[in-house]
Design an enzyme around this catalytic site. Structure first.
Site, PDB file in Angstrom:
ATOM      1  N   HIS A 175      -0.190   5.127  -4.978  1.00 42.64           N
ATOM      2  CA  HIS A 175      -0.332   6.288  -4.178  1.00 42.64           C
ATOM      3  C   HIS A 175       0.340   7.588  -5.008  1.00 42.64           C
ATOM      4  O   HIS A 175       1.096   7.334  -5.906  1.00 42.64           O
ATOM      5  CB  HIS A 175       0.159   6.067  -2.857  1.00 42.64           C
ATOM      6  CG  HIS A 175       1.751   5.557  -2.854  1.00 42.64           C
ATOM      7  ND1 HIS A 175       2.666   6.609  -2.910  1.00 42.64           N
ATOM      8  CD2 HIS A 175       2.347   4.587  -2.921  1.00 42.64           C
ATOM      9  CE1 HIS A 175       3.849   6.152  -2.919  1.00 42.64           C
ATOM     10  NE2 HIS A 175       3.618   5.071  -2.827  1.00 42.64           N
ATOM     11  N   CYS A 233       5.572  -0.707  -4.112  1.00 45.38           N
ATOM     12  CA  CYS A 233       4.373   0.054  -4.323  1.00 45.38           C
ATOM     13  C   CYS A 233       4.437   0.901  -5.669  1.00 45.38           C
ATOM     14  O   CYS A 233       5.478   1.073  -6.072  1.00 45.38           O
ATOM     15  CB  CYS A 233       3.791   0.986  -3.246  1.00 45.38           C
ATOM     16  SG  CYS A 233       3.012  -0.079  -1.957  1.00 45.38           S
TER      17      CYS A 233
END
Length: 577
Positions: A449, A468
């Site tokens: 992301h 992440c």
């Protein structure tokens, strides 16, 4: 005529004697093999065992042969035995240990077999049976190590999830012997990746450096900048020459000239340092790491290559956690490289492979349970307006995710375990996911992301996330992934990123994505790169490789005597119904 008939009769009798002797010898070796197998595996064999494991494959191999020898004919050892022995003697070139494949014992037993045959001595069938068994076990173990590594990554790293290749090892050995394809089979077992071959060459180079005494340690702690005079400069040049970083044109005096500084910048680039040409503490530390440490680093990363499939895909995304970088590869060429931020030491980014299937522009951020309990809930209790100030809303914890009214929530009494919904943050520059996320479904809830915290990419050690992977310049990645779709138009992409509502775009051709961990690898120029062991995974793997030992049979009898052949062993193999 009578003499002629007598000669024929004598020849037939001699031939019958030879055949009978060979048959008796075969039966004797068959019996010796049965005893050796019983000694090696006290428990009965079951066909339910995993054929990709050397022990199970060894039992299956001889079970299928009714204990018949595999490496001997009436003329002696088959040529494949020499081919295998030669390959085992070079196992160190693969970063493997020849001792794991009984090399010394095989060479000793082969010499015994050759001597007894050449001098027509009575053969000890136990030794020949042991040689047959050792050759089979060596092939199966060596093949297993090349196919899926010497150790199982799951036993070393809790967060390493590899899809190890499964191969019928017994069938592979039977084919190699029956078809005389030993060399071809062994060649095909070696990982085909260019990165593996490059590391293997680097390992040979660094072992040569070690054999010549290694490189010298640079003294002092004073920072050295281009244009400085320093007595350490000649030693610095010698050190750079050892590792192949010293180019032509560097001076020989104590002046730290521009050419030497350029050579040091290449060294810094290869080691993940700021390539500024300044010899400071971090660069000095990397220069002074012993060559033996680099050798061990190369060996553990060769093992990691063996955990990977034979192909990563015609095109794929690769994230090297240790390098803090993402690469997109198409037809063997790196077409995009981006810096990334990965998980911190407490929430490490796991290693696994998946399929990147879709993108979400202007995404919501759903607050994870732990962050809600530890961080957000105390803030909500302290400030009733916290939700509105920071663009949060509460939605139902179901597929519809309908907005829930806030009037009936008493934040001072709410517990994280009984919270009636999910806390989510609206799209915008405040959102920790940034303007786009890249989804590859996996059981670890890991994805790529964007991020509003772009200043973190200026750091050399970017392990700040909760697992992440944050990507710098995500628009470039989005354009690459969507280049064959109409949504890949730059204006459309910018509009989607600035939108106030999420938009999902599925890829017409999903990309394989591999989240990997390499602390040593070669770049496209063939230069070996090293990185710090961010998660201390090298240390754990090195220890596992050091302690891993091959299974052993009882010691062989001394070669001086020729004891009698063993009696017929009891039935060993049993089939599980």
């Amino acid at each position: 005529m009578g003499r002629y008939r007598a000669a024929i009769a004598g020849f037939i009798l001699a031939l019958a004697t030879v055949v009978a002797t060979a048959t008796a010898s075969d039966r004797s070796m068959n019996a010796a093999l049965g005893l050796a197998l019983q000694e090696r595996f006290p428990l009965p064999f079951t066909v339910a065992a995993n054929p990709s494991l050397p022990d199970a494959a060894l039992q299956q191999f001889y079970f299928d042969r009714d204990d018949d020898p595999a490496w001997f004919t009436p003329a002696g050892l088959v040529p494949e035995a020499a081919i295998l022995t030669e390959r085992l003697s070079a196992a160190a070139e693969e970063g493997l240990c020849p001792d794991a494949y009984f090399l010394a014992e095989i060479e000793e037993l082969r010499e015994y077999a050759a001597e007894t045959q050449s001098h027509r001595l009575i053969e000890d069938q136990r030794r020949l049976a042991r040689l047959d068994l050792r050759l089979s076990e060596a092939f199966l173990t060596y093949a297993a190590h090349l196919i899926h590594g010497r150790v199982d990554p799951a036993t070393v790293h809790r967060d390493w999830h590899a899809n190890l290749r499964q191969v019928d090892l017994a069938g592979l050995l039977e084919f190699a012997l029956a078809e005389g394809r030993m060399k071809t089979i062994l060649d095909d077992l070696v990982p085909p990746h260019p990165g593996y071959r490059d590391l293997r060459r680097a390992l040979a180079d660094y072992r040569r450096i070690s054999a010549l005494g290694g490189w010298e340690t640079l003294p002092g702690s004073v920072t050295l900048r281009p244009g400085d005079f320093d007595p350490r400069v000649p030693a610095l040049r010698r050190r750079l020459a050892h590792s192949g970083d010293l180019g032509e044109g560097a001076g020989a005096e104590t002046l730290y000239d521009a050419e030497t500084a350029a050579n040091l910048r290449n060294f810094q680039r290869r080691h993940g340092l700021s390539a500024d040409g300044v010899l400071g503490p971090s660069t000095l530390e990397e220069l002074n790491r012993p060559v033996e440490e680099r050798i061990r680093q190369l060996e553990v990363n060769l093992e990691r290559w063996r955990w990977l499939p034979k192909t990563l895909g015609e095109r794929y995304i690769q994230v090297n956690i240790a390098d803090l970088a993402l690469s997109a590869v198409d037809k063997g060429q790196t077409v995009l490289t981006l810096p990334v931020v990965v998980g911190n030491a407490y929430r490490k980014t796991p290693v696994f492979s998946a399929s990147l299937q879709y993108l979400v522009f202007a995404p919501y951020w759903f607050v994870p349970p732990t962050i809600f309990k530890v961080d957000k809930l105390p803030r909500l209790r302290a400030d009733p307006d916290y939700l509105e100030k920071h663009h949060f809303e509460v939605v139902a914890a179901d597929r519809r995710q309908a907005l829930l009214p806030l009037e009936g929530i008493n934040w001072k009494e709410v517990r994280a375990e009984s919270f009636p919904g999910l806390l989510r943050q609206s799209p915008g520059p405040w959102n920790p996911l940034g303007r786009v996320k890249f989804i590859f479904p996996n059981p670890f809830a890991i994805y790529l992301h964007d991020t509003p915290d772009r200043h973190l990419f200026a750091s050399e050690r970017r392990a700040f996330s909760s697992g992440c992977i944050r990507v710098e310049r995500p628009l470039e990645l989005a354009r690459l992934l969507l280049q064959d779709q109409r949504q890949g138009d730059p204006r459309r992409l910018l509009a989607a990123m600035e939108a106030e509502e999420p938009q999902r775009i599925d890829l017409l051709r999903p990309w394989p994505i591999h989240i990997l961990y390499f602390t040593a690898w070669s770049d496209e120029e063939g230069e070996v790169n090293f990185r710090r062991d961010l998660y201390w995974r090298d240390l754990a793997l090195e220890e596992a490789l050091t302690t891993a030992t091959a299974p052993r049979m009882a010691p062989a009898p001394p070669l001086a005597g020729l004891p009698e052949s063993p009696p017929q062993p009891p039935t060993f193999f049993q089939v599980e119904h």
